[in-house]
Design a protein around this motif. Sequence first.
Motif, mmCIF file in Angstrom:
data_model
loop_
_atom_site.group_PDB
_atom_site.id
_atom_site.type_symbol
_atom_site.label_atom_id
_atom_site.label_comp_id
_atom_site.label_asym_id
_atom_site.label_seq_id
_atom_site.Cartn_x
_atom_site.Cartn_y
_atom_site.Cartn_z
ATOM 1 N N UNK A 147 36.859 15.485 34.628
ATOM 2 C CA UNK A 147 37.623 16.516 33.943
ATOM 3 C C UNK A 147 36.755 17.741 33.715
ATOM 4 N N UNK A 148 37.241 18.892 34.147
ATOM 5 C CA UNK A 148 36.539 20.142 33.883
ATOM 6 C C UNK A 148 36.731 20.522 32.421
ATOM 7 N N UNK A 149 35.681 20.963 31.765
ATOM 8 C CA UNK A 149 35.739 21.269 30.344
ATOM 9 C C UNK A 149 35.991 22.741 30.049
ATOM 10 N N UNK A 150 36.292 23.526 31.073
ATOM 11 C CA UNK A 150 36.515 24.961 30.891
ATOM 12 C C UNK A 150 37.992 25.324 30.819
ATOM 13 N N UNK A 151 38.849 24.353 30.555
ATOM 14 C CA UNK A 151 40.271 24.623 30.405
ATOM 15 C C UNK A 151 41.016 24.726 31.716
ATOM 16 N N UNK A 152 42.240 25.190 31.611
ATOM 17 C CA UNK A 152 43.147 25.257 32.752
ATOM 18 C C UNK A 152 42.702 26.251 33.820
ATOM 19 N N UNK A 153 41.993 27.280 33.420
ATOM 20 C CA UNK A 153 41.521 28.306 34.355
ATOM 21 C C UNK A 153 40.257 27.878 35.100
ATOM 22 N N UNK A 154 39.536 26.894 34.580
ATOM 23 C CA UNK A 154 38.262 26.507 35.165
ATOM 24 C C UNK A 154 37.173 27.485 34.748
ATOM 25 N N UNK A 155 35.968 27.312 35.233
ATOM 26 C CA UNK A 155 34.887 28.235 34.884
ATOM 27 C C UNK A 155 35.213 29.661 35.319
ATOM 28 N N UNK A 156 35.094 30.597 34.408
ATOM 29 C CA UNK A 156 35.438 31.987 34.699
ATOM 30 C C UNK A 156 34.643 32.585 35.834
ATOM 31 N N UNK A 157 33.394 32.154 35.981
ATOM 32 C CA UNK A 157 32.534 32.710 37.024
ATOM 33 C C UNK A 157 32.975 32.299 38.432
ATOM 34 N N UNK A 158 33.830 31.276 38.531
ATOM 35 C CA UNK A 158 34.258 30.810 39.851
ATOM 36 C C UNK A 158 35.534 31.488 40.338
ATOM 37 N N UNK A 159 36.225 32.212 39.492
ATOM 38 C CA UNK A 159 37.419 32.970 39.877
ATOM 39 C C UNK A 159 38.427 32.121 40.646
ATOM 40 N N UNK A 160 38.802 30.977 40.073
ATOM 41 C CA UNK A 160 39.781 30.102 40.707
ATOM 42 C C UNK A 160 41.181 30.682 40.547
ATOM 43 N N UNK A 190 43.161 33.826 47.776
ATOM 44 C CA UNK A 190 41.726 33.676 47.577
ATOM 45 C C UNK A 190 41.518 32.865 46.311
ATOM 46 N N UNK A 191 40.711 31.843 46.389
ATOM 47 C CA UNK A 191 40.388 31.046 45.216
ATOM 48 C C UNK A 191 38.925 30.674 45.299
ATOM 49 N N UNK A 192 38.167 31.142 44.363
ATOM 50 C CA UNK A 192 36.742 30.859 44.343
ATOM 51 C C UNK A 192 35.931 32.095 44.651
ATOM 52 N N UNK A 193 34.661 32.025 44.359
ATOM 53 C CA UNK A 193 33.788 33.188 44.560
ATOM 54 C C UNK A 193 33.484 33.427 46.040
ATOM 55 N N UNK A 194 33.084 34.642 46.381
ATOM 56 C CA UNK A 194 32.735 34.932 47.776
ATOM 57 C C UNK A 194 31.418 34.249 48.164
ATOM 58 N N UNK A 195 31.225 34.089 49.451
ATOM 59 C CA UNK A 195 29.992 33.490 49.967
ATOM 60 C C UNK A 195 28.788 34.300 49.503
#
Length: 166
Positions: free
Chosen positions: A123-136, A21-26
Amino acid sequence: MLAVVCLIAGSTLGFSAETLVSGPPAGTQFEAVQCYANTGPYAGKESFDASTEISNGPGALLFIHVLNRNTAPVLRGFDHLMNEFSFFSYKGFVISLSGDRTAGEEMIRRVNGSMKLRNPIVLGLDGLEGPGSLALNRRCTLSLILVNNGKVTKSFGFTDTGLHDM
């Protein structure tokens, strides 16, 4: 006998296969995704918000966790689809994730120069993890998030990418 072997092998493979699972739920509200572009229409800005650019319309974000030869066909295909769907107000961004902004900027400059995409990688500016709210999920090579009306409609995680994912 062959049918029994196939049935056992199929059931064993089915139980051992893991769905990442990668990303937030629908249905999740689509949060800000701060990006930087050194080429293309967003070049020259310190940063821009990809979610604001998509706004309430339909769109997609393709996050690059690992850039290699296998991900390149998917990036080209995504770029081609975003170009075609732009006539229907569909917006999409390919967002590279990096732990080091300077190295990330250099990488997208090189890749955009060689791939010649119509919609350059940002380039995403939220680092290697990406935005925390997206749960990548960092175990994925690519994460695709589809959005519409300010909400996530579907999320996908890709681990072994290539032409078959087009």
